[in-house]
Design a protein around this motif. Structure first.
Motif, PDB file in Angstrom:
ATOM      1  N   ARG A  77       0.841  -1.105   0.010  1.00 45.02           N
ATOM      2  CA  ARG A  77      -0.004  -0.063  -0.126  1.00 45.02           C
ATOM      3  C   ARG A  77       0.839   1.245  -0.082  1.00 45.02           C
ATOM      4  O   ARG A  77       1.963   1.287   0.841  1.00 45.02           O
ATOM      5  N   THR A  79       0.456   5.141   0.566  1.00 45.44           N
ATOM      6  CA  THR A  79      -0.608   6.321   0.968  1.00 45.44           C
ATOM      7  C   THR A  79      -0.082   7.589   0.828  1.00 45.44           C
ATOM      8  O   THR A  79       0.922   7.825   1.321  1.00 45.44           O
ATOM      9  N   ALA A  81      -1.115  11.128   2.129  1.00 44.03           N
ATOM     10  CA  ALA A  81      -2.128  11.737   3.316  1.00 44.03           C
ATOM     11  C   ALA A  81      -1.954  13.344   3.463  1.00 44.03           C
ATOM     12  O   ALA A  81      -0.883  13.804   3.174  1.00 44.03           O
ATOM     13  N   SER A  86      -6.389   9.976   3.934  1.00 41.16           N
ATOM     14  CA  SER A  86      -5.202   9.329   3.052  1.00 41.16           C
ATOM     15  C   SER A  86      -5.880   8.800   2.054  1.00 41.16           C
ATOM     16  O   SER A  86      -7.114   8.337   1.858  1.00 41.16           O
ATOM     17  N   SER A  88      -4.926   5.949  -0.961  1.00 42.24           N
ATOM     18  CA  SER A  88      -4.034   4.682  -1.018  1.00 42.24           C
ATOM     19  C   SER A  88      -4.001   4.039  -2.502  1.00 42.24           C
ATOM     20  O   SER A  88      -5.213   3.901  -2.763  1.00 42.24           O
ATOM     21  N   ASP A  90      -3.413   0.562  -3.507  1.00 40.05           N
ATOM     22  CA  ASP A  90      -3.497  -0.648  -2.734  1.00 40.05           C
ATOM     23  C   ASP A  90      -3.263  -2.023  -3.463  1.00 40.05           C
ATOM     24  O   ASP A  90      -4.223  -2.118  -4.383  1.00 40.05           O
ATOM     25  N   ASN A 220       3.279  -0.793   3.861  1.00 41.36           N
ATOM     26  CA  ASN A 220       2.584   0.452   3.678  1.00 41.36           C
ATOM     27  C   ASN A 220       3.619   1.475   3.638  1.00 41.36           C
ATOM     28  O   ASN A 220       4.414   1.819   4.746  1.00 41.36           O
ATOM     29  N   PHE A 222       4.154   5.829   3.385  1.00 44.15           N
ATOM     30  CA  PHE A 222       3.504   7.216   3.485  1.00 44.15           C
ATOM     31  C   PHE A 222       3.942   7.979   2.978  1.00 44.15           C
ATOM     32  O   PHE A 222       5.224   8.519   3.228  1.00 44.15           O
ATOM     33  N   VAL A 278      -5.134   8.620  10.568  1.00 44.20           N
ATOM     34  CA  VAL A 278      -5.239   7.167   9.811  1.00 44.20           C
ATOM     35  C   VAL A 278      -4.298   6.312  10.553  1.00 44.20           C
ATOM     36  O   VAL A 278      -4.336   5.177  10.575  1.00 44.20           O
ATOM     37  N   CYS A 401      -5.773  14.038  -1.641  1.00 43.05           N
ATOM     38  CA  CYS A 401      -6.611  14.079  -0.546  1.00 43.05           C
ATOM     39  C   CYS A 401      -7.726  14.947  -0.704  1.00 43.05           C
ATOM     40  O   CYS A 401      -9.086  14.681  -0.391  1.00 43.05           O
TER      41      CYS A 401
END
Ligand SMILES: Cc1cc2nc3c(=O)[nH]c(=O)nc-3n(C[C@H](O)[C@H](O)[C@H](O)COP(=O)(O)OP(=O)(O)OC[C@H]3O[C@@H](n4cnc5c(N)ncnc54)[C@H](O)[C@@H]3O)c2cc1C
Length: 446
Positions: A77, A79, A81, A86, A88, A90, A220, A222, A278, A401
């Motif tokens: 994932r 992400t 943000a 968030s 993503s 995925d 994940n 970010f 998140v 976002c």
């Protein structure tokens, strides 16, 4: 036994242990020296070991009851943000369930120790079970040269000699600098700090929360200014068996400037990341069981050592700045493993040829050039530099976002055309011109 080894390896991290395992299998006599109490004691990593090199070193490793890794990657994932949301990308696939796995989540203290056990097993099964060693708790202070050729090392009062030395000392490459292969000063622009916590959960809670089945795991990454307090860098969360590794990788230069302005510490930045709505939901109820910080290269080839070999010596892993963060993943452990294997193969060739001079050591460079390590590092430098781009790191996550918030919100009002929503988000957080520029840069880089 001869009073000299075929090879001395400095550092029992992934590069050093991979070299050692390859040498043991080839019946070479070697000494591996690690400054930590055991291999892994001083290692920090997020960390996903990508690729299949481990299967080359320890065939069918997954068949072992406890093979040193935490989980294999089944779910990825990425992400973006902003301060409250968030968005993503995925990807989850049963395709990843078949061994050899494409990526393994590891905790280094456990993984490196397990790999060191494999080296010990290989030594015991070799032709020289009494003549190769892993020695821990010893700091190598000096690389010894005679007539310009590396011939051994000094640790305290002790000196050990070998036909060649593999330096696998990691990113803080003091010995590499000592022998003149790297300049003393590496600008902070090219270095990052990794800061990480391991947070433990009840295993069932963890598996339910992240929808994990058996040994399947998730990585994940970010991106966004609200993840890093606006500092150049990004965040990560990886699922272990009963814990998560969570942390940040932050540009040292940018961090220094921003922290000075904000009066915050790096711990505050990590805590802010953990408090992001998140992220907070993901780690709620967990207990911090480990904390660590470590310098990590940013994968810029401009700060690679001048050369990765010389008479009687080769540099492997992060000592040679072999690391890449292309945005898709951090790759350092796989590069360390691969370079360790290739350096050890070069030792075997040198032994056969009876020539440990630079003339044979240069084959190591050729092998690395022909491998995915230097090919990817060269081909993806554009992507490495792209990660310094403020539009991509700060504006795009806010924009995405903001747009998603509007797009996915259904009101009891007439719906605005999607293009209008998008245009508003672009103008609020960036501009068409900046997006065009980043698009062109991205197209060139990838
Ligand atoms: C926060 C963070 C997250 C990361 N995430 C990932 C990830 O997800 N995936 C990935 O592939 N990579 C990741 N990396 C990068 C990865 O950890 C490194 O690239 C990798 O560990 C390099 O391996 P190495 O064997 O070259 O060096 P190291 O693992 O650093 O090992 C060097 C060893 O040498 C020993 N040593 C050093 N000097 C001496 C001396 N003078 N005498 C004796 N022993 C010595 C040290 O104790 C250590 O054991 C991450 C790094 C950080 C900091």
């Amino acid at each position: 036994m001869d009073d000299k080894f075929d090879c001395i390896i400095v550092g029992g991290g992934i590069a050093g242990l991979s070299a050692a395992l390859t040498l043991a299998k080839a019946n070479m006599r070697f000494l591996l020296i690690e400054r930590g109490e055991f291999s892994g004691a001083k290692n920090v990593s997020g960390g996903v070991l990508w690729g299949n090199d481990l299967n080359r070193l320890v065939p069918n490793y997954w068949e072992e009851e406890d093979a040193g890794f935490e989980r294999f990657i089944k779910h990825r994932r990425l992400t973006f943000a902003d301060h409250e949301s968030s968005f993503s990308l995925d990807f989850k696939s049963a395709h990843y369930e078949k061994p050899p796995y494409a990526g393994l989540v590891v905790l280094r203290s456990k993984f490196d120790n397990w790999l060191a056990g494999k080296v010990e097993e290989a030594i015991a099964a070799s032709d020289f079970p009494e003549e190769s060693f892993i020695a821990t708790n010893i700091l190598v202070e000096e690389v010894i040269k005679e007539n310009g050729k590396v011939v051994g090392i000094r640790a305290g009062e002790e000196q050990f000699f070998a036909d060649c030395v593999i330096i696998a000392e990691g990113v803080n490459n003091l010995l590499t600098r000592q022998i003149g292969l790297q300049d003393d000063y590496v600008p902070a622009d090219y270095m990052a700090t990794g800061i990480k916590e391991v947070i433990r959960f009840d295993q069932k809670v963890l598996e339910d929360r992240f929808q994990l089945k058996e040994l399947g795991g998730m990585s994940n990454e970010f991106v966004g200014a609200s993840i890093t307090n606006g500092i150049e860098g990004g965040g990560f969360l990886y699922t272990n068996r009963d814990s998560v590794s969570i942390g940040l990788v932050l540009s040292i230069k940018d961090m220094r400037e921003k922290l000075k302005k904000s009066g915050k510490s790096i711990y505050d930045v990590l805590n802010d990341f953990k408090k992001h709505p998140v992220v907070a939901e993901m780690i709620e109820g967990g207990e911090i069981v480990e904390y660590s910080a470590h310098v990590v290269s940013m994968g810029d080839m401009r700060v690679m050592p001048k050369e990765i070999y010389a008479d009687g010596v080769m540099l492997t892993g992060e000592a040679a700045n072999l690391l890449m963060n292309s945005g898709k993943a951090i790759q350092g452990m796989d590069y360390a493993m691969h370079s360790g294997i290739l350096a050890a193969e070069t030792v075997v060739e040198a032994k056969k040829a009876g020539d440990f001079s630079a003339n044979t050591m240069k084959n190591y460079r050729a092998k690395l050039e022909n491998s995915y390590v230097l090919k990817d590092l060269k081909n993806l430098q554009g992507a490495v530099h792209l990660l310094h781009d403020k539009t991509l790191m700060n504006d795009v996550p806010n924009l995405v976002c903001d747009f998603a918030k509007q797009f996915f919100t259904i009101k009891n009002e007439p719906t605005e055309p999607t293009r209008k929503l998008l245009s508003r988000s672009i103008n609020k957080h960036s501009s068409y011109m900046d997006l065009l520029k980043i698009g062109l840069k991205g197209a060139k880089a990838l």
